[in-house]
Motif scaffolding. Structure first.
Motif, PDB file in Angstrom:
ATOM      1  N   TYR A  75     -10.872  10.391 -14.362  1.00 40.69           N
ATOM      2  CA  TYR A  75     -11.695  11.522 -13.921  1.00 40.69           C
ATOM      3  C   TYR A  75     -12.838  11.033 -13.046  1.00 40.69           C
ATOM      4  CZ  TYR A  75      -9.143  14.143 -17.445  1.00 40.69           C
ATOM      5  OH  TYR A  75      -8.130  14.729 -18.170  1.00 40.69           O
ATOM      6  N   THR A  76     -13.296  11.937 -12.151  1.00 42.16           N
ATOM      7  CA  THR A  76     -14.347  11.545 -11.209  1.00 42.16           C
ATOM      8  C   THR A  76     -14.980  12.784 -10.596  1.00 42.16           C
ATOM      9  OG1 THR A  76     -14.831  10.141  -9.297  1.00 42.16           O
ATOM     10  CG2 THR A  76     -12.796  11.420  -9.210  1.00 42.16           C
ATOM     11  N   ASN A  77     -16.030  12.570  -9.847  1.00 38.94           N
ATOM     12  CA  ASN A  77     -16.613  13.609  -9.020  1.00 38.94           C
ATOM     13  C   ASN A  77     -15.684  13.815  -7.821  1.00 38.94           C
ATOM     14  OD1 ASN A  77     -18.239  14.800  -6.826  1.00 38.94           O
ATOM     15  ND2 ASN A  77     -19.966  14.553  -8.219  1.00 38.94           N
ATOM     16  N   LEU A  78     -15.255  15.052  -7.587  1.00 38.90           N
ATOM     17  CA  LEU A  78     -14.285  15.318  -6.524  1.00 38.90           C
ATOM     18  C   LEU A  78     -14.902  15.229  -5.127  1.00 38.90           C
ATOM     19  CD1 LEU A  78     -12.306  18.246  -8.194  1.00 38.90           C
ATOM     20  CD2 LEU A  78     -11.706  15.815  -8.086  1.00 38.90           C
ATOM     21  N   GLY A  79     -16.231  15.056  -5.076  1.00 35.05           N
ATOM     22  CA  GLY A  79     -16.890  14.831  -3.796  1.00 35.05           C
ATOM     23  C   GLY A  79     -17.179  13.363  -3.553  1.00 35.05           C
ATOM     24  N   SER A  80     -16.775  12.505  -4.486  1.00 35.80           N
ATOM     25  CA  SER A  80     -17.040  11.076  -4.365  1.00 35.80           C
ATOM     26  C   SER A  80     -16.217  10.453  -3.244  1.00 35.80           C
ATOM     27  CB  SER A  80     -16.708  10.368  -5.687  1.00 35.80           C
ATOM     28  OG  SER A  80     -15.316  10.450  -5.963  1.00 35.80           O
ATOM     29  N   ARG A  81     -16.587   9.233  -2.901  1.00 34.93           N
ATOM     30  CA  ARG A  81     -15.873   8.531  -1.843  1.00 34.93           C
ATOM     31  C   ARG A  81     -14.408   8.323  -2.197  1.00 34.93           C
ATOM     32  NH1 ARG A  81     -18.779   3.306   0.439  1.00 34.93           N
ATOM     33  NH2 ARG A  81     -18.309   2.498  -1.649  1.00 34.93           N
ATOM     34  N   LYS A  82     -14.148   7.943  -3.461  1.00 32.36           N
ATOM     35  CA  LYS A  82     -12.759   7.694  -3.855  1.00 32.36           C
ATOM     36  C   LYS A  82     -11.925   8.963  -3.750  1.00 32.36           C
ATOM     37  CE  LYS A  82     -13.990   6.601  -8.201  1.00 32.36           C
ATOM     38  NZ  LYS A  82     -15.201   7.446  -8.395  1.00 32.36           N
ATOM     39  N   ALA A  83     -12.509  10.100  -4.190  1.00 28.44           N
ATOM     40  CA  ALA A  83     -11.777  11.364  -4.153  1.00 28.44           C
ATOM     41  C   ALA A  83     -11.508  11.806  -2.717  1.00 28.44           C
ATOM     42  CB  ALA A  83     -12.552  12.441  -4.905  1.00 28.44           C
ATOM     43  N   GLN A  84     -12.486  11.609  -1.837  1.00 33.25           N
ATOM     44  CA  GLN A  84     -12.304  11.975  -0.433  1.00 33.25           C
ATOM     45  C   GLN A  84     -11.236  11.103   0.217  1.00 33.25           C
ATOM     46  OE1 GLN A  84     -16.246  11.639   1.216  1.00 33.25           O
ATOM     47  NE2 GLN A  84     -16.983  13.502   0.237  1.00 33.25           N
ATOM     48  N   GLN A  85     -11.208   9.826  -0.146  1.00 31.04           N
ATOM     49  CA  GLN A  85     -10.191   8.936   0.418  1.00 31.04           C
ATOM     50  C   GLN A  85      -8.805   9.281  -0.113  1.00 31.04           C
ATOM     51  OE1 GLN A  85     -11.847   5.102  -0.526  1.00 31.04           O
ATOM     52  NE2 GLN A  85     -13.369   5.213   1.107  1.00 31.04           N
ATOM     53  N   ILE A  86      -8.704   9.658  -1.373  1.00 32.61           N
ATOM     54  CA  ILE A  86      -7.416  10.091  -1.924  1.00 32.61           C
ATOM     55  C   ILE A  86      -6.947  11.357  -1.232  1.00 32.61           C
ATOM     56  CG2 ILE A  86      -6.349  11.075  -4.002  1.00 32.61           C
ATOM     57  CD1 ILE A  86      -7.942   9.037  -5.642  1.00 32.61           C
ATOM     58  N   GLU A  87      -7.891  12.231  -0.891  1.00 32.24           N
ATOM     59  CA  GLU A  87      -7.544  13.458  -0.174  1.00 32.24           C
ATOM     60  C   GLU A  87      -6.862  13.136   1.152  1.00 32.24           C
ATOM     61  OE1 GLU A  87      -7.322  17.585  -0.151  1.00 32.24           O
ATOM     62  OE2 GLU A  87      -8.329  16.402  -1.698  1.00 32.24           O
ATOM     63  N   GLY A  88      -7.329  12.067   1.809  1.00 33.92           N
ATOM     64  CA  GLY A  88      -6.749  11.682   3.094  1.00 33.92           C
ATOM     65  C   GLY A  88      -5.515  10.818   2.976  1.00 33.92           C
ATOM     66  N   ASN A  89      -5.410  10.059   1.888  1.00 39.46           N
ATOM     67  CA  ASN A  89      -4.262   9.173   1.665  1.00 39.46           C
ATOM     68  C   ASN A  89      -4.068   9.045   0.159  1.00 39.46           C
ATOM     69  OD1 ASN A  89      -2.362   7.155   1.413  1.00 39.46           O
ATOM     70  ND2 ASN A  89      -3.345   5.742   2.842  1.00 39.46           N
ATOM     71  N   SER A  90      -3.064   9.714  -0.370  1.00 38.00           N
ATOM     72  CA  SER A  90      -2.884   9.792  -1.823  1.00 38.00           C
ATOM     73  C   SER A  90      -2.240   8.543  -2.422  1.00 38.00           C
ATOM     74  CB  SER A  90      -2.033  11.014  -2.181  1.00 38.00           C
ATOM     75  OG  SER A  90      -0.743  10.925  -1.584  1.00 38.00           O
ATOM     76  N   LYS A  91      -1.874   7.568  -1.589  1.00 38.70           N
ATOM     77  CA  LYS A  91      -1.305   6.327  -2.119  1.00 38.70           C
ATOM     78  C   LYS A  91      -2.428   5.423  -2.608  1.00 38.70           C
ATOM     79  CE  LYS A  91       2.850   6.268   0.796  1.00 38.70           C
ATOM     80  NZ  LYS A  91       3.623   5.494   1.805  1.00 38.70           N
ATOM     81  N   VAL A  92      -2.360   5.027  -3.877  1.00 34.35           N
ATOM     82  CA  VAL A  92      -3.414   4.199  -4.452  1.00 34.35           C
ATOM     83  C   VAL A  92      -2.807   3.045  -5.232  1.00 34.35           C
ATOM     84  CG1 VAL A  92      -4.960   6.177  -4.648  1.00 34.35           C
ATOM     85  CG2 VAL A  92      -3.567   5.514  -6.602  1.00 34.35           C
ATOM     86  N   SER A  93      -3.669   2.122  -5.625  1.00 39.07           N
ATOM     87  CA  SER A  93      -3.264   0.958  -6.422  1.00 39.07           C
ATOM     88  C   SER A  93      -4.209   0.840  -7.610  1.00 39.07           C
ATOM     89  CB  SER A  93      -3.323  -0.301  -5.554  1.00 39.07           C
ATOM     90  OG  SER A  93      -3.111  -1.451  -6.337  1.00 39.07           O
ATOM     91  N   LEU A  94      -3.648   0.522  -8.777  1.00 32.37           N
ATOM     92  CA  LEU A  94      -4.426   0.298  -9.995  1.00 32.37           C
ATOM     93  C   LEU A  94      -4.225  -1.142 -10.452  1.00 32.37           C
ATOM     94  CD1 LEU A  94      -3.368   3.482 -12.045  1.00 32.37           C
ATOM     95  CD2 LEU A  94      -5.240   3.279 -10.383  1.00 32.37           C
ATOM     96  N   HIS A  95      -5.254  -1.699 -11.086  1.00 35.37           N
ATOM     97  CA  HIS A  95      -5.146  -3.079 -11.584  1.00 35.37           C
ATOM     98  C   HIS A  95      -5.896  -3.217 -12.897  1.00 35.37           C
ATOM     99  CE1 HIS A  95      -6.480  -7.429 -11.690  1.00 35.37           C
ATOM    100  NE2 HIS A  95      -5.161  -7.515 -11.695  1.00 35.37           N
ATOM    101  N   PHE A  96      -5.213  -3.739 -13.918  1.00 37.66           N
ATOM    102  CA  PHE A  96      -5.810  -4.014 -15.216  1.00 37.66           C
ATOM    103  C   PHE A  96      -5.910  -5.524 -15.399  1.00 37.66           C
ATOM    104  CE2 PHE A  96      -4.037   0.174 -15.618  1.00 37.66           C
ATOM    105  CZ  PHE A  96      -4.906   0.870 -16.453  1.00 37.66           C
ATOM    106  N   PRO A  97      -7.118  -6.091 -15.485  1.00 34.27           N
ATOM    107  CA  PRO A  97      -7.288  -7.538 -15.645  1.00 34.27           C
ATOM    108  C   PRO A  97      -7.624  -7.905 -17.094  1.00 34.27           C
ATOM    109  CG  PRO A  97      -9.313  -6.595 -14.814  1.00 34.27           C
ATOM    110  CD  PRO A  97      -8.391  -5.448 -15.139  1.00 34.27           C
TER     111      PRO A  97
END
Length: 211
Positions: A75-97
């Motif tokens: 979950y996040t603020n939908l006006g955040s940078r990450k949310a805006q970038q997902i809006e433009g490109n929905s392909k993302v990467s996750l990493h658990f270290p």
């Protein structure tokens, strides 16, 4: 201090194909459970990588809040940078270290917004202070001082001291529907074990990758 001299051996044991569950979500659940049982700090913390309109990658750490066969939720603020970038490109990467266990999990996938019902259900389960903070912070925007943020938080705390806090329209979740999930286990002499699950026509193929 010479950075090139910092190294250690990986001794936790390897990972073999026979050890893998056929379903990568079940395998992830197993490793996450083991990370929790090992009392790792923030075992649900994951790096979320996105790309802006110029192709510039960005990364940040968020907490995984749910995982099932449909994907990985945060979950996040939908006006955040990450949310805006997902809006433009929905392909993302996750990493658990999970370093103490000498393990990593890397996921690629496509992000989709959660429904209003899903957002409301999770928001109402959060501590009141977390609900207030979600409203007080216009995430990723510039502020002149921390006092501005703290003042807004106290103002909201007084306003909703006895009442129910509504779910803000600018707050919500994303579900990352995985297209690949890689499990990495450290090995002796840098001969690490890597297995990549790739989704093809609705089923998962498994490949061993060279370290």
């Amino acid at each position: 201090m010479e950075l090139e001299d910092i190294r250690r051996e990986y001794t936790k044991g390897g990972l073999r194909r026979k050890d893998l569950l056929p379903d990568p979500i079940a395998q992830f659940d197993l490793w996450l459970k083991q990370a929790v049982e090992a009392k790792l700090t923030d075992p649900t913390a994951m790096t979320v990588a996105t790309v802006d309109s110029t192709g510039q990658p960005f990364q940040r750490i968020v907490l995984l809040k749910h995982v099932d066969q449909d994907g990985f939720v945060f979950y996040t603020n939908l006006g955040s940078r990450k949310a805006q970038q997902i809006e433009g490109n929905s392909k993302v990467s996750l990493h658990f270290p999970w370093h103490p266990l000498e393990r990593q999990v890397h996921i690629t996938g496509v992000a989709e917004k959660l429904s209003m019902v899903e957002n409301m259900k999770y928001f109402s389960s959060r501590p009141k202070e977390s609900q207030l903070a979600a409203i007080a912070s216009k995430q990723s925007s510039r502020i002149s001082a921390r006092g501005v943020l703290e003042g807004k938080f106290l103002e909201l705390k007084q306003k909703f001291e006895k009442g129910e806090i509504p779910v803000p329209s600018f707050w919500g979740g994303f579900r990352i529907k995985p297209t690949s999930i890689e499990f990495w286990q450290g090995g002796e002499h840098r001969l690490h074990d890597r297995f990549l699950f790739s989704k093809e026509d609705g089923h998962w193929d498994i490949d061993r990758l060279a370290p």
